[in-house]
Design a protein around this motif. Structure first.
Motif, PDB file in Angstrom:
ATOM      1  N   ASP A  81       0.861  -1.176   0.000  1.00  0.00           N
ATOM      2  CA  ASP A  81       0.000   0.000   0.000  1.00  0.00           C
ATOM      3  C   ASP A  81       0.904   1.235   0.000  1.00  0.00           C
ATOM      4  O   ASP A  81       1.621   1.477   0.972  1.00  0.00           O
ATOM      5  N   PRO A  82       0.906   2.034  -1.089  1.00  0.00           N
ATOM      6  CA  PRO A  82       1.814   3.179  -1.164  1.00  0.00           C
ATOM      7  C   PRO A  82       1.400   4.349  -0.284  1.00  0.00           C
ATOM      8  O   PRO A  82       1.969   5.435  -0.407  1.00  0.00           O
ATOM      9  N   THR A  83       0.429   4.125   0.604  1.00  0.00           N
ATOM     10  CA  THR A  83      -0.011   5.208   1.498  1.00  0.00           C
ATOM     11  C   THR A  83       0.031   4.807   2.966  1.00  0.00           C
ATOM     12  O   THR A  83      -0.458   5.551   3.822  1.00  0.00           O
ATOM     13  N   ASP A  84       0.598   3.634   3.287  1.00  0.00           N
ATOM     14  CA  ASP A  84       0.549   3.164   4.679  1.00  0.00           C
ATOM     15  C   ASP A  84       1.793   3.517   5.478  1.00  0.00           C
ATOM     16  O   ASP A  84       1.889   3.181   6.664  1.00  0.00           O
ATOM     17  N   GLY A  85       2.771   4.188   4.862  1.00  0.00           N
ATOM     18  CA  GLY A  85       3.974   4.574   5.573  1.00  0.00           C
ATOM     19  C   GLY A  85       4.937   3.440   5.852  1.00  0.00           C
ATOM     20  O   GLY A  85       5.875   3.598   6.639  1.00  0.00           O
ATOM     21  N   LEU A  86       4.737   2.293   5.189  1.00  0.00           N
ATOM     22  CA  LEU A  86       5.577   1.121   5.430  1.00  0.00           C
ATOM     23  C   LEU A  86       6.163   0.610   4.121  1.00  0.00           C
ATOM     24  O   LEU A  86       5.578   0.786   3.049  1.00  0.00           O
ATOM     25  N   VAL A  87       7.308  -0.038   4.227  1.00  0.00           N
ATOM     26  CA  VAL A  87       7.910  -0.712   3.081  1.00  0.00           C
ATOM     27  C   VAL A  87       7.688  -2.211   3.245  1.00  0.00           C
ATOM     28  O   VAL A  87       7.778  -2.755   4.353  1.00  0.00           O
ATOM     29  N   GLU A  88       7.357  -2.864   2.153  1.00  0.00           N
ATOM     30  CA  GLU A  88       7.131  -4.310   2.147  1.00  0.00           C
ATOM     31  C   GLU A  88       8.385  -4.987   1.612  1.00  0.00           C
ATOM     32  O   GLU A  88       8.899  -4.622   0.545  1.00  0.00           O
ATOM     33  N   VAL A  89       8.904  -5.988   2.345  1.00  0.00           N
ATOM     34  CA  VAL A  89      10.148  -6.658   1.971  1.00  0.00           C
ATOM     35  C   VAL A  89       9.936  -8.169   2.010  1.00  0.00           C
ATOM     36  O   VAL A  89       9.227  -8.688   2.875  1.00  0.00           O
ATOM     37  N   ALA A  90      10.556  -8.858   1.048  1.00  0.00           N
ATOM     38  CA  ALA A  90      10.479 -10.319   1.029  1.00  0.00           C
ATOM     39  C   ALA A  90      11.794 -10.884   0.520  1.00  0.00           C
ATOM     40  O   ALA A  90      12.469 -10.270  -0.320  1.00  0.00           O
ATOM     41  N   VAL A  91      12.167 -12.041   1.041  1.00  0.00           N
ATOM     42  CA  VAL A  91      13.307 -12.790   0.514  1.00  0.00           C
ATOM     43  C   VAL A  91      12.814 -14.177   0.126  1.00  0.00           C
ATOM     44  O   VAL A  91      11.917 -14.744   0.775  1.00  0.00           O
ATOM     45  N   ALA A  92      13.402 -14.718  -0.950  1.00  0.00           N
ATOM     46  CA  ALA A  92      13.074 -16.062  -1.415  1.00  0.00           C
ATOM     47  C   ALA A  92      14.252 -16.978  -1.117  1.00  0.00           C
ATOM     48  O   ALA A  92      15.381 -16.720  -1.561  1.00  0.00           O
ATOM     49  N   VAL A  93      13.986 -18.033  -0.350  1.00  0.00           N
ATOM     50  CA  VAL A  93      15.034 -18.948   0.098  1.00  0.00           C
ATOM     51  C   VAL A  93      14.686 -20.358  -0.374  1.00  0.00           C
ATOM     52  O   VAL A  93      13.585 -20.850  -0.085  1.00  0.00           O
ATOM     53  N   PRO A  94      15.595 -21.029  -1.097  1.00  0.00           N
ATOM     54  CA  PRO A  94      15.326 -22.427  -1.461  1.00  0.00           C
ATOM     55  C   PRO A  94      15.528 -23.340  -0.261  1.00  0.00           C
ATOM     56  O   PRO A  94      16.541 -23.253   0.437  1.00  0.00           O
ATOM     57  N   VAL A  95      14.563 -24.201  -0.011  1.00  0.00           N
ATOM     58  CA  VAL A  95      14.630 -25.129   1.122  1.00  0.00           C
ATOM     59  C   VAL A  95      14.542 -26.552   0.580  1.00  0.00           C
ATOM     60  O   VAL A  95      13.633 -26.882  -0.186  1.00  0.00           O
ATOM     61  N   VAL A  96      15.507 -27.377   0.974  1.00  0.00           N
ATOM     62  CA  VAL A  96      15.541 -28.760   0.515  1.00  0.00           C
ATOM     63  C   VAL A  96      14.772 -29.633   1.513  1.00  0.00           C
ATOM     64  O   VAL A  96      15.050 -29.609   2.724  1.00  0.00           O
ATOM     65  N   ALA A  97      13.819 -30.354   1.004  1.00  0.00           N
ATOM     66  CA  ALA A  97      13.038 -31.275   1.844  1.00  0.00           C
ATOM     67  C   ALA A  97      13.113 -32.674   1.240  1.00  0.00           C
ATOM     68  O   ALA A  97      13.372 -32.844   0.046  1.00  0.00           O
ATOM     69  N   ARG A  98      12.886 -33.683   2.053  1.00  0.00           N
ATOM     70  CA  ARG A  98      12.898 -35.075   1.596  1.00  0.00           C
ATOM     71  C   ARG A  98      11.504 -35.674   1.738  1.00  0.00           C
ATOM     72  O   ARG A  98      10.815 -35.447   2.729  1.00  0.00           O
ATOM     73  N   SER A  99      11.118 -36.394   0.738  1.00  0.00           N
ATOM     74  CA  SER A  99       9.852 -37.114   0.808  1.00  0.00           C
ATOM     75  C   SER A  99      10.022 -38.353   1.673  1.00  0.00           C
ATOM     76  O   SER A  99      11.137 -38.697   2.089  1.00  0.00           O
ATOM     77  N   ARG A 100       8.929 -39.048   1.937  1.00  0.00           N
ATOM     78  CA  ARG A 100       9.035 -40.248   2.772  1.00  0.00           C
ATOM     79  C   ARG A 100       9.788 -41.368   2.071  1.00  0.00           C
ATOM     80  O   ARG A 100      10.172 -42.352   2.695  1.00  0.00           O
ATOM     81  N   PHE A 101      10.006 -41.187   0.751  1.00  0.00           N
ATOM     82  CA  PHE A 101      10.795 -42.174   0.009  1.00  0.00           C
ATOM     83  C   PHE A 101      12.259 -41.745  -0.102  1.00  0.00           C
ATOM     84  O   PHE A 101      13.041 -42.382  -0.785  1.00  0.00           O
ATOM     85  N   GLY A 102      12.610 -40.637   0.580  1.00  0.00           N
ATOM     86  CA  GLY A 102      13.995 -40.199   0.600  1.00  0.00           C
ATOM     87  C   GLY A 102      14.401 -39.317  -0.557  1.00  0.00           C
ATOM     88  O   GLY A 102      15.579 -38.972  -0.679  1.00  0.00           O
ATOM     89  N   ARG A 103      13.473 -38.956  -1.417  1.00  0.00           N
ATOM     90  CA  ARG A 103      13.810 -38.117  -2.557  1.00  0.00           C
ATOM     91  C   ARG A 103      13.898 -36.655  -2.130  1.00  0.00           C
ATOM     92  O   ARG A 103      13.099 -36.175  -1.339  1.00  0.00           O
ATOM     93  N   LYS A 104      14.886 -35.966  -2.681  1.00  0.00           N
ATOM     94  CA  LYS A 104      15.057 -34.561  -2.382  1.00  0.00           C
ATOM     95  C   LYS A 104      14.113 -33.704  -3.228  1.00  0.00           C
ATOM     96  O   LYS A 104      13.916 -33.980  -4.412  1.00  0.00           O
ATOM     97  N   ARG A 105      13.562 -32.723  -2.599  1.00  0.00           N
ATOM     98  CA  ARG A 105      12.689 -31.795  -3.312  1.00  0.00           C
ATOM     99  C   ARG A 105      12.984 -30.379  -2.812  1.00  0.00           C
ATOM    100  O   ARG A 105      13.109 -30.157  -1.607  1.00  0.00           O
ATOM    101  N   VAL A 106      13.130 -29.444  -3.731  1.00  0.00           N
ATOM    102  CA  VAL A 106      13.422 -28.061  -3.368  1.00  0.00           C
ATOM    103  C   VAL A 106      12.136 -27.247  -3.464  1.00  0.00           C
ATOM    104  O   VAL A 106      11.465 -27.241  -4.499  1.00  0.00           O
ATOM    105  N   ARG A 107      11.786 -26.606  -2.370  1.00  0.00           N
ATOM    106  CA  ARG A 107      10.636 -25.719  -2.387  1.00  0.00           C
ATOM    107  C   ARG A 107      11.100 -24.296  -2.096  1.00  0.00           C
ATOM    108  O   ARG A 107      12.187 -24.078  -1.534  1.00  0.00           O
ATOM    109  N   LEU A 108      10.284 -23.335  -2.474  1.00  0.00           N
ATOM    110  CA  LEU A 108      10.629 -21.924  -2.296  1.00  0.00           C
ATOM    111  C   LEU A 108       9.960 -21.399  -1.036  1.00  0.00           C
ATOM    112  O   LEU A 108       8.731 -21.433  -0.909  1.00  0.00           O
TER     113      LEU A 108
END
Length: 332
Positions: A257-284
């Motif tokens: 909102d360009p009128t709320d007096g605040l800046v909006e910030v975000a970072v995107a971090v890749p996170v590696v997770a494993r399925s129950r079968f041991g396979r690696k999966r990268v989520r954001l």
């Protein structure tokens, strides 16, 4: 009756072949050491400018069209918005001025170039802060500007700042907003590199195939740490206006909102997770925060960024902070 200055930014280059230091050309890059935009040559379309001038003249306004090709020429136009001399000697905008400014823009970077000169003109030195400066601000209320997009129909498909703010694009509608509309005050981001941000900034890079590259940096919003510098980041988005960035179809920012007096910030971090079968999966993983200021300290040598469409490289700490309701547009 109003005097209206219809300002376009030209593309004249100096003897070395580069644009002047004011970012007066279309597009461009920004050097973090000196702040001014260096931009590529472009030709300014004339039809929307002439149509807007005709619409203003038909309403009885005295219209002057000016093409500025340097900081100094931009400043000459902005001086017409000065108020009467003050006892403290500060240059201050005239709140009751009968002169109105319309900026014809081919890109958001051109509007940013003009606002940057407005800030430099009217921001008092910290040691001379006057009592009538609004609390929580380093600049007074900047004079409203009319915005005339030189792509009136939005045919480029780019969702520029005018579209995000729902400003008129038709030259006659822009003229009506300038003469009959009211100022709509908006937040402004200043940064310690000497520039300003109207829409937002995106830090990060991609390889030749368009895949985002990892980089590391500390990102802090007020007292909230989004990254301590050890995380492999894919992107950092800093938003001020109607929204700025997506990554792999994921919206990095919730609607700012360009009128709320605040800046909006975000970072995107890749996170590696494993399925129950041991396979690696990268989520954001997207981490978000809102606040009055954000600081980014890169751990890598240089981090590319886009700030209101201006390219640059960050190799040292940079801070952005909010100036609530500091600038304004003429809205219908």
């Amino acid at each position: 009756m109003y005097d209206v200055v219809l300002l376009t930014l030209g593309s004249e280059r100096d003897a070395s072949g580069s644009c002047g230091s004011g970012g007066a050309c279309c597009g461009g890059t920004e050097n973090e050491q000196d702040g001014p935009e260096q931009a590529e040559r472009c030709e300014t379309p004339r039809v929307p400018v002439l149509a807007c001038a005709d619409a203003l003249t038909a309403r009885g306004a005295r219209v002057e069209t000016v093409t500025a090709r340097s900081d100094a020429e931009i400043d000459e136009v902005l001086a017409r918005l000065d108020g009467p001399p003050r006892a403290d000697g500060l240059t201050w905008p005239d709140a009751d001025s009968k002169t109105r400014l319309v900026v014809a823009i081919a890109s958001d970077a051109q509007l940013r170039a003009v606002l940057r000169r407005l800030v430099r003109r009217y921001a008092p030195p910290p040691s001379r802060r006057p009592e009538d400066l609004p609390a929580g601000r380093t600049v007074p209320d900047l004079p409203p500007v009319g915005v005339l997009p030189l792509d009136p129909a939005g045919s480029t498909g780019h969702r520029d700042l005018a579209a995000q703010l729902r400003l008129p694009r038709d030259p006659a509608a822009v003229a009506a907003a300038v003469l009959d509309g009211a100022p709509r005050r908006l937040d402004l981001l200043r940064n310690d590199g000497g520039s300003v941000t109207l829409d937002g900034a995106l830090l990060g890079a991609a390889d030749d195939a368009g895949r985002p590259l990892h980089w590391r940096g500390r990102v802090e919003v007020d007292d909230t740490v989004l990254s301590d510098g050890d995380d492999p980041l894919l992107a950092c988005a800093i938003g001020n206006a109607g929204g700025y960035a997506t990554l792999d179809d994921v919206s990095l920012l919730s609607p700012p909102d360009p009128t709320d007096g605040l800046v909006e910030v975000a970072v995107a971090v890749p996170v590696v997770a494993r399925s129950r079968f041991g396979r690696k999966r990268v989520r954001l993983e997207v981490r978000r925060a809102r606040g009055r200021a954000v600081a980014v300290l890169p751990r890598d040598e240089k981090v590319p960024f886009l700030d209101d469409g201006i390219e640059g490289q960050l190799s040292r700490k940079r801070s952005w902070w909010t100036e609530p309701a500091a600038w304004a547009v003429w809205a219908g």
